[in-house]
Design a protein around this motif. Structure first.
Motif, short mmCIF file in Angstrom:
data_model
loop_
_atom_site.label_atom_id
_atom_site.label_comp_id
_atom_site.label_asym_id
_atom_site.label_seq_id
_atom_site.Cartn_x
_atom_site.Cartn_y
_atom_site.Cartn_z
N ASN A 150 39.53 39.31 40.65
CA ASN A 150 40.16 38.24 41.42
C ASN A 150 39.19 37.61 42.41
OD1 ASN A 150 42.60 38.69 40.11
ND2 ASN A 150 43.35 40.12 41.66
N ARG A 151 38.35 38.44 43.03
CA ARG A 151 37.38 37.92 43.99
C ARG A 151 36.34 37.01 43.33
NH1 ARG A 151 35.79 43.39 47.45
NH2 ARG A 151 37.58 43.38 48.89
N LEU A 152 35.89 37.41 42.15
CA LEU A 152 34.79 36.70 41.50
C LEU A 152 35.24 35.58 40.59
CD1 LEU A 152 32.64 39.81 40.47
CD2 LEU A 152 32.16 38.21 42.34
N ASN A 153 36.53 35.49 40.34
CA ASN A 153 37.01 34.60 39.29
C ASN A 153 36.58 33.14 39.48
OD1 ASN A 153 38.72 34.59 36.83
ND2 ASN A 153 39.87 33.07 37.98
N GLY A 154 36.71 32.62 40.68
CA GLY A 154 36.37 31.22 40.90
C GLY A 154 34.90 30.91 40.67
N VAL A 155 34.04 31.72 41.27
CA VAL A 155 32.60 31.52 41.11
C VAL A 155 32.18 31.73 39.67
CG1 VAL A 155 30.33 32.39 41.77
CG2 VAL A 155 32.12 32.15 43.49
N TRP A 156 32.73 32.77 39.07
CA TRP A 156 32.40 33.08 37.67
C TRP A 156 32.77 31.89 36.77
CZ3 TRP A 156 29.89 37.22 35.64
CH2 TRP A 156 29.98 37.44 34.27
N GLY A 157 33.91 31.30 37.02
CA GLY A 157 34.33 30.17 36.21
C GLY A 157 33.42 28.97 36.35
N CYS A 158 32.93 28.73 37.56
CA CYS A 158 32.02 27.61 37.78
C CYS A 158 30.71 27.79 37.04
CB CYS A 158 31.75 27.45 39.28
SG CYS A 158 33.16 26.83 40.22
N LEU A 159 30.25 29.03 36.97
CA LEU A 159 28.96 29.31 36.32
C LEU A 159 29.10 29.48 34.81
CD1 LEU A 159 27.49 31.90 38.86
CD2 LEU A 159 26.89 29.47 38.62
N GLY A 160 30.30 29.87 34.36
CA GLY A 160 30.45 30.25 32.96
C GLY A 160 31.39 29.39 32.15
N GLY A 161 31.39 28.10 32.37
CA GLY A 161 32.15 27.21 31.52
C GLY A 161 33.65 27.32 31.66
N GLY A 162 34.13 27.67 32.86
CA GLY A 162 35.56 27.78 33.09
C GLY A 162 36.15 29.12 32.70
N CYS A 163 35.30 30.11 32.49
CA CYS A 163 35.77 31.44 32.09
C CYS A 163 36.57 32.10 33.20
CB CYS A 163 34.55 32.32 31.75
SG CYS A 163 34.96 34.02 31.37
N ASN A 164 37.71 32.68 32.84
CA ASN A 164 38.56 33.44 33.76
C ASN A 164 38.44 34.92 33.46
OD1 ASN A 164 40.54 31.46 35.36
ND2 ASN A 164 40.17 30.63 33.32
N LEU A 165 38.28 35.73 34.50
CA LEU A 165 38.10 37.17 34.33
C LEU A 165 39.42 37.92 34.25
CD1 LEU A 165 35.33 37.64 37.03
CD2 LEU A 165 34.99 37.83 34.55
N ASN A 166 40.49 37.36 34.77
CA ASN A 166 41.69 38.13 35.07
C ASN A 166 42.94 37.69 34.30
OD1 ASN A 166 41.96 35.69 36.35
ND2 ASN A 166 42.28 36.53 38.41
N ARG A 167 42.78 37.23 33.09
CA ARG A 167 43.94 36.84 32.30
C ARG A 167 44.51 38.05 31.54
NH1 ARG A 167 42.52 30.74 29.96
NH2 ARG A 167 43.06 29.70 31.93
N ASN A 168 45.83 38.16 31.55
CA ASN A 168 46.51 39.22 30.83
C ASN A 168 46.72 38.75 29.39
OD1 ASN A 168 48.32 41.09 29.74
ND2 ASN A 168 49.30 41.46 31.71
N ILE A 169 45.75 39.01 28.56
CA ILE A 169 45.73 38.45 27.21
C ILE A 169 46.93 38.89 26.37
CG2 ILE A 169 44.41 38.32 25.06
CD1 ILE A 169 43.20 36.74 27.44
N PRO A 170 47.28 40.17 26.30
CA PRO A 170 48.45 40.54 25.49
C PRO A 170 49.74 39.87 25.95
CG PRO A 170 47.14 42.47 26.00
CD PRO A 170 46.60 41.36 26.83
N ALA A 171 49.91 39.74 27.26
CA ALA A 171 51.12 39.11 27.78
C ALA A 171 51.20 37.64 27.39
CB ALA A 171 51.18 39.25 29.30
#
Length: 206
Positions: A150-171
């Motif tokens: 959750n802490r890194l999600n915003g920065v990570w997305g900016c650097l990685g093409g909009g990638c989100n770290l914290n999505r609940n994929i099965p749900a």
């Protein structure tokens, strides 16, 4: 951000998606694809070597980003598959209802802005008896790891093409038109835990 997003980011994302750990995950699900296949998030073509070409009659490669598609040129040329590009985003799959045998999606659900809508579209285009096969990183089961996701999600997305770290994929999959057939989930060796909790498996349209 123009130079970074146009030239650096696509290559960084492609490099990250070609790691041995990620390739191992691809090898588990891609060979299961058969018949008419829709690959959502074709990217730079990293899945191509893992297809069983004798089982696939047609591959629709959905990838709207031209700068990413350019990185796939060599892999596409070397492939024996009948490949047709679709250049709309994942939320706008330009195929008829019940028209494909397999939907394949690998390390793509993290970047689709409206993921529930996209998953509904994947269910829409599957034929009766068809399957979605997936391998995706997402929300970890450990509170300490989730905190960092959750802490890194915003920065990570900016650097990685909009990638989100914290999505609940099965749900998201089961909440938008699918019934889970098979699910595996674990941390991948050689990948930071905040980005390395991988879900893989198969689902059918509910």
């Amino acid at each position: 951000m123009g130079i970074y997003s146009d030239h650096i980011e696509p290559r960084l994302v492609s490099l990250a998606c070609s790691s041995p750990a990620i390739a191992k995950q691809r090898s588990k699900v891609v060979p299961l694809a058969e018949g008419v296949v829709l690959e959502v998030g074709f990217g730079s073509g990293h899945n191509l070597p893992f297809y069983d070409e004798g089982k696939v009659s047609k591959l629709f490669a959905l990838e709207p980003e031209q700068k990413i598609r350019k990185l796939a040129v060599k892999r596409v040329a070397e492939s024996g598959l009948d490949i047709e590009y679709l250049d709309l985003p994942g939320e706008e799959i330009p195929l008829p209802d019940k028209s494909v045998d397999t939907v394949l999606v690998t390390f793509t659900m993290c970047t689709i802005p409206d993921l529930p809508r996209a998953v509904e579209g994947m269910a829409r285009v599957l034929k009766p008896g068809g399957r979605m096969y997936f391998a995706e990183h997402g929300l970890a089961p450990d509170a300490g790891v989730v905190k960092w996701q959750n802490r890194l999600n915003g920065v990570w997305g900016c650097l990685g093409g909009g990638c989100n770290l914290n999505r609940n994929i099965p749900a998201v999959i089961t909440g938008n038109g699918f019934q889970m057939d098979h699910l595996e989930a674990d941390y991948t060796k050689g990948t930071p835990r905040f980005a390395g909790y991988i879900y893989s498996g198969s689902a059918k349209a509910a």
